[in-house]
Design a protein around this motif. Sequence first.
Motif, PDB file in Angstrom:
ATOM      1  N   PHE A  96      14.249   8.266  17.710  1.00  0.00           N
ATOM      2  CA  PHE A  96      13.502   6.592  19.012  1.00  0.00           C
ATOM      3  C   PHE A  96      12.772   6.874  19.683  1.00  0.00           C
ATOM      4  CE2 PHE A  96      18.498   4.847  18.967  1.00  0.00           C
ATOM      5  CZ  PHE A  96      17.662   3.819  17.610  1.00  0.00           C
ATOM      6  N   LEU A  97      11.698   8.234  19.661  1.00  0.00           N
ATOM      7  CA  LEU A  97      10.802   8.702  20.075  1.00  0.00           C
ATOM      8  C   LEU A  97       9.628   7.614  19.840  1.00  0.00           C
ATOM      9  CD1 LEU A  97      11.527  12.837  20.399  1.00  0.00           C
ATOM     10  CD2 LEU A  97      11.730  10.781  22.094  1.00  0.00           C
ATOM     11  N   PHE A  98       8.831   8.029  20.468  1.00  0.00           N
ATOM     12  CA  PHE A  98       7.299   7.087  20.438  1.00  0.00           C
ATOM     13  C   PHE A  98       6.871   7.303  18.979  1.00  0.00           C
ATOM     14  CE2 PHE A  98       3.446   6.138  20.998  1.00  0.00           C
ATOM     15  CZ  PHE A  98       2.994   4.956  22.027  1.00  0.00           C
ATOM     16  N   ASN A  99       6.337   8.812  18.934  1.00  0.00           N
ATOM     17  CA  ASN A  99       5.933   8.626  18.386  1.00  0.00           C
ATOM     18  C   ASN A  99       6.227   8.818  16.833  1.00  0.00           C
ATOM     19  OD1 ASN A  99       7.830  11.029  18.114  1.00  0.00           O
ATOM     20  ND2 ASN A  99       6.013  12.628  18.663  1.00  0.00           N
ATOM     21  N   LYS A 100       7.846   9.003  17.103  1.00  0.00           N
ATOM     22  CA  LYS A 100       8.347   8.715  15.753  1.00  0.00           C
ATOM     23  C   LYS A 100       8.363   7.130  14.846  1.00  0.00           C
ATOM     24  CE  LYS A 100      10.554  12.873  15.160  1.00  0.00           C
ATOM     25  NZ  LYS A 100       9.174  13.566  13.744  1.00  0.00           N
ATOM     26  N   LEU A 101       9.029   6.461  15.955  1.00  0.00           N
ATOM     27  CA  LEU A 101       7.958   5.176  15.934  1.00  0.00           C
ATOM     28  C   LEU A 101       6.679   4.617  14.987  1.00  0.00           C
ATOM     29  CD1 LEU A 101      10.068   2.818  18.869  1.00  0.00           C
ATOM     30  CD2 LEU A 101      10.280   3.790  16.695  1.00  0.00           C
ATOM     31  N   LEU A 102       5.112   5.807  15.998  1.00  0.00           N
ATOM     32  CA  LEU A 102       3.920   5.761  15.154  1.00  0.00           C
ATOM     33  C   LEU A 102       4.032   5.652  13.904  1.00  0.00           C
ATOM     34  CD1 LEU A 102       1.881   6.808  18.461  1.00  0.00           C
ATOM     35  CD2 LEU A 102       2.164   5.299  17.438  1.00  0.00           C
ATOM     36  N   ALA A 103       5.005   7.361  13.919  1.00  0.00           N
ATOM     37  CA  ALA A 103       4.874   7.634  12.490  1.00  0.00           C
ATOM     38  C   ALA A 103       5.559   6.385  11.509  1.00  0.00           C
ATOM     39  CB  ALA A 103       5.918   8.741  12.253  1.00  0.00           C
ATOM     40  N   SER A 104       6.520   5.727  11.862  1.00  0.00           N
ATOM     41  CA  SER A 104       7.593   4.179  11.363  1.00  0.00           C
ATOM     42  C   SER A 104       6.228   3.994  10.490  1.00  0.00           C
ATOM     43  CB  SER A 104       8.536   4.327  11.360  1.00  0.00           C
ATOM     44  OG  SER A 104       8.498   3.321  12.780  1.00  0.00           O
ATOM     45  N   ILE A 105       4.910   3.534  11.512  1.00  0.00           N
ATOM     46  CA  ILE A 105       4.181   2.476  11.461  1.00  0.00           C
ATOM     47  C   ILE A 105       2.917   2.827  10.472  1.00  0.00           C
ATOM     48  CG2 ILE A 105       2.177   1.175  12.833  1.00  0.00           C
ATOM     49  CD1 ILE A 105       3.596   1.454  15.395  1.00  0.00           C
ATOM     50  N   GLU A 106       2.942   3.492  10.761  1.00  0.00           N
ATOM     51  CA  GLU A 106       1.427   4.896   9.553  1.00  0.00           C
ATOM     52  C   GLU A 106       2.274   4.565   8.106  1.00  0.00           C
ATOM     53  OE1 GLU A 106       0.695   8.497  10.826  1.00  0.00           O
ATOM     54  OE2 GLU A 106       0.108   7.802  12.836  1.00  0.00           O
ATOM     55  N   THR A 107       3.532   4.383   7.881  1.00  0.00           N
ATOM     56  CA  THR A 107       4.354   4.326   6.758  1.00  0.00           C
ATOM     57  C   THR A 107       4.758   2.881   5.853  1.00  0.00           C
ATOM     58  OG1 THR A 107       6.504   4.928   7.272  1.00  0.00           O
ATOM     59  CG2 THR A 107       4.657   6.887   6.765  1.00  0.00           C
ATOM     60  N   ASP A 109       7.315   1.176   7.791  1.00  0.00           N
ATOM     61  CA  ASP A 109       8.278   1.033   7.825  1.00  0.00           C
ATOM     62  C   ASP A 109       8.903   0.814   9.688  1.00  0.00           C
ATOM     63  OD1 ASP A 109       9.278   2.326   5.630  1.00  0.00           O
ATOM     64  OD2 ASP A 109       8.418   4.241   5.876  1.00  0.00           O
ATOM     65  N   PHE A 110       8.279   0.031  10.547  1.00  0.00           N
ATOM     66  CA  PHE A 110       8.047  -0.097  11.013  1.00  0.00           C
ATOM     67  C   PHE A 110       8.498  -1.563  11.807  1.00  0.00           C
ATOM     68  CE2 PHE A 110       6.804  -2.089  15.569  1.00  0.00           C
ATOM     69  CZ  PHE A 110       7.744  -1.833  16.391  1.00  0.00           C
ATOM     70  N   GLU A 111       9.649  -1.571  12.219  1.00  0.00           N
ATOM     71  CA  GLU A 111      10.341  -2.808  12.713  1.00  0.00           C
ATOM     72  C   GLU A 111      11.029  -2.831  13.724  1.00  0.00           C
ATOM     73  OE1 GLU A 111      13.864  -3.452  10.650  1.00  0.00           O
ATOM     74  OE2 GLU A 111      12.652  -3.654   8.429  1.00  0.00           O
ATOM     75  N   ILE A 112      10.394  -4.496  14.599  1.00  0.00           N
ATOM     76  CA  ILE A 112      10.585  -4.389  16.104  1.00  0.00           C
ATOM     77  C   ILE A 112      11.994  -4.498  16.758  1.00  0.00           C
ATOM     78  CG2 ILE A 112      11.104  -7.223  16.343  1.00  0.00           C
ATOM     79  CD1 ILE A 112       8.886  -6.657  18.174  1.00  0.00           C
ATOM     80  N   GLU A 113      12.887  -4.412  15.789  1.00  0.00           N
ATOM     81  CA  GLU A 113      14.514  -4.158  15.736  1.00  0.00           C
ATOM     82  C   GLU A 113      14.674  -2.462  16.105  1.00  0.00           C
ATOM     83  OE1 GLU A 113      13.377  -6.021  13.160  1.00  0.00           O
ATOM     84  OE2 GLU A 113      15.506  -7.236  12.312  1.00  0.00           O
ATOM     85  N   LEU A 114      13.715  -2.195  15.588  1.00  0.00           N
ATOM     86  CA  LEU A 114      13.539  -0.524  16.303  1.00  0.00           C
ATOM     87  C   LEU A 114      13.165  -0.297  17.313  1.00  0.00           C
ATOM     88  CD1 LEU A 114      14.184   2.184  14.886  1.00  0.00           C
ATOM     89  CD2 LEU A 114      12.166   2.301  13.999  1.00  0.00           C
ATOM     90  N   LEU A 115      12.159  -0.197  17.798  1.00  0.00           N
ATOM     91  CA  LEU A 115      12.146  -0.944  19.562  1.00  0.00           C
ATOM     92  C   LEU A 115      12.590  -1.251  20.035  1.00  0.00           C
ATOM     93  CD1 LEU A 115       9.509   0.198  21.925  1.00  0.00           C
ATOM     94  CD2 LEU A 115       8.687  -2.089  20.702  1.00  0.00           C
TER      95      LEU A 115
END
Length: 516
Positions: A96-107, A109-115
Amino acid sequence: MSISEKQKEQQAELHARLWAIANDLRGNMDASEFKNYILGLIFYRYLSEKVETKAKELLKDDPSQTFLSAWKDEKLRNALEEEMQKQLGYYIEPQFLFNKLLASIETNDFEIELLQKAVNNITNSTMGTESQDDFENLFDDMDLNSTRLGKDYKSRGKLIAVVMANIAEIPFSHEDSEIDILGDAYEYLIGQFAANAGKKAGEYYTPQQVSKILAKIVSLGKSKIKNVYDPTCGSGSLLLRVARECKVSKFYGQESIATTYNLARMNMLLHDVSYKNFDIKNDDTLENPMHINMKFEAVVANPPYSAKWSADNKFLLDERFSAYGKLAPKSKADYAFIQHMIYQLDDKGTMAVVLPHGVLFRGASEGAIREYLIKEKNYLDAVIGLPANIFFGTSIPTVILVFKKCRENNDNILFIDASKCYEKGKNQNILSDEDVDKIMQTYSERKEIDKFSHVASLSEVEENDYNLNIPRYVDTFEEEEPIDLHEVQRQIDEIDKQIAEVDKQLEPYLKELGLK
């Protein structure tokens, strides 16, 4: 580069980034809601980076371990949770770290439920612990389920992903920072995008140069202060500014608006103040003071100007107000705040408060309270007039009042007229470093400076019926050069001659046109 120049540079960089983020959100929601998401995500990024740094520190003796690999080991995970909770007051799981969420954005794979899970993860990590109150409801204003972000989860996630990518570019160089990132971001967002809310932005955030003066006054001659208190703490910028002038052991504050109360707690944590060392409460200070049994070595405040309050007769029995025999009027709570702060001020402490000029001369109950503070208690130490238009949301000139219960100079009051000390800004006037230094040197040395300051005896103040209007004490009148009436008449005669000559030249043309 001077401090004020560095402030301007850092503010410009921050403002450019905030403008870009706000443009991403524009059209999706009302402008006044921008700040809730931007500030919440700035804070989330900060908390994440704190956890990463702490994890590296805790795992430094085992280079083979990463935060993620250690978290998969139940024994190590429990140890990390315990240490982070004890030292930081919270923890964030690696995924759940901010940089992990950024990485999921780049691939993609990011979903708002994750945030949302990430935000909930922080809150849950504090449940049942000493830090729970300091983290509870911190992200309530960042509603990730709002349809204003988008009609469905996918569109909301897409928009938030863009905002997060921009926030990743904001520099967090605290050691070299001359600005209060959250406080400055809040003021900028209010000023640019929320005109209605902006009318009161000055109540939530005090400009850094004004904060600096207040902080320098209450810390003068000290390297350490046991506690500092702000009864109307807004974003907490004033409290934090005191800590830049000397070491502060504990911070105390109260704020009536829930959103701003959350901002103050965020700001404390963002500035590396341990949850153990601050106590910010959410309630009306005059009606329900939360630190009433405490006394404070330093008290600073920028209360809402001429705010309404109940002025209920019950307060005549309240120890904060009873000795004065009068209550501040319902329409103007300025002196109610002063009385409250005086009550909480330690006998050896110093209090500095920013207020509108009306507190210097208004009569009726305010005049009676003012006279009591000077004549009976002799608490007022200095009156410092500031320039107009230095606070966002109000162009009126303001004044700093300094109070001490045990005054070194108990036979006089210092008056400083700094109303002309400013640099013209685009939207607001700005106090320069030199202006701040001049004010502080004059205050600390209690200097008499022609047309700038005056040390008034108590008898002089009494002769003025305890009216503190600064021009009564500091004469700033500038004599105009005498007018030479003979020279003025000579110039008029010369102009008359020139007009007559022009008329003479025009006469043949006017005759030819049949106009004469």
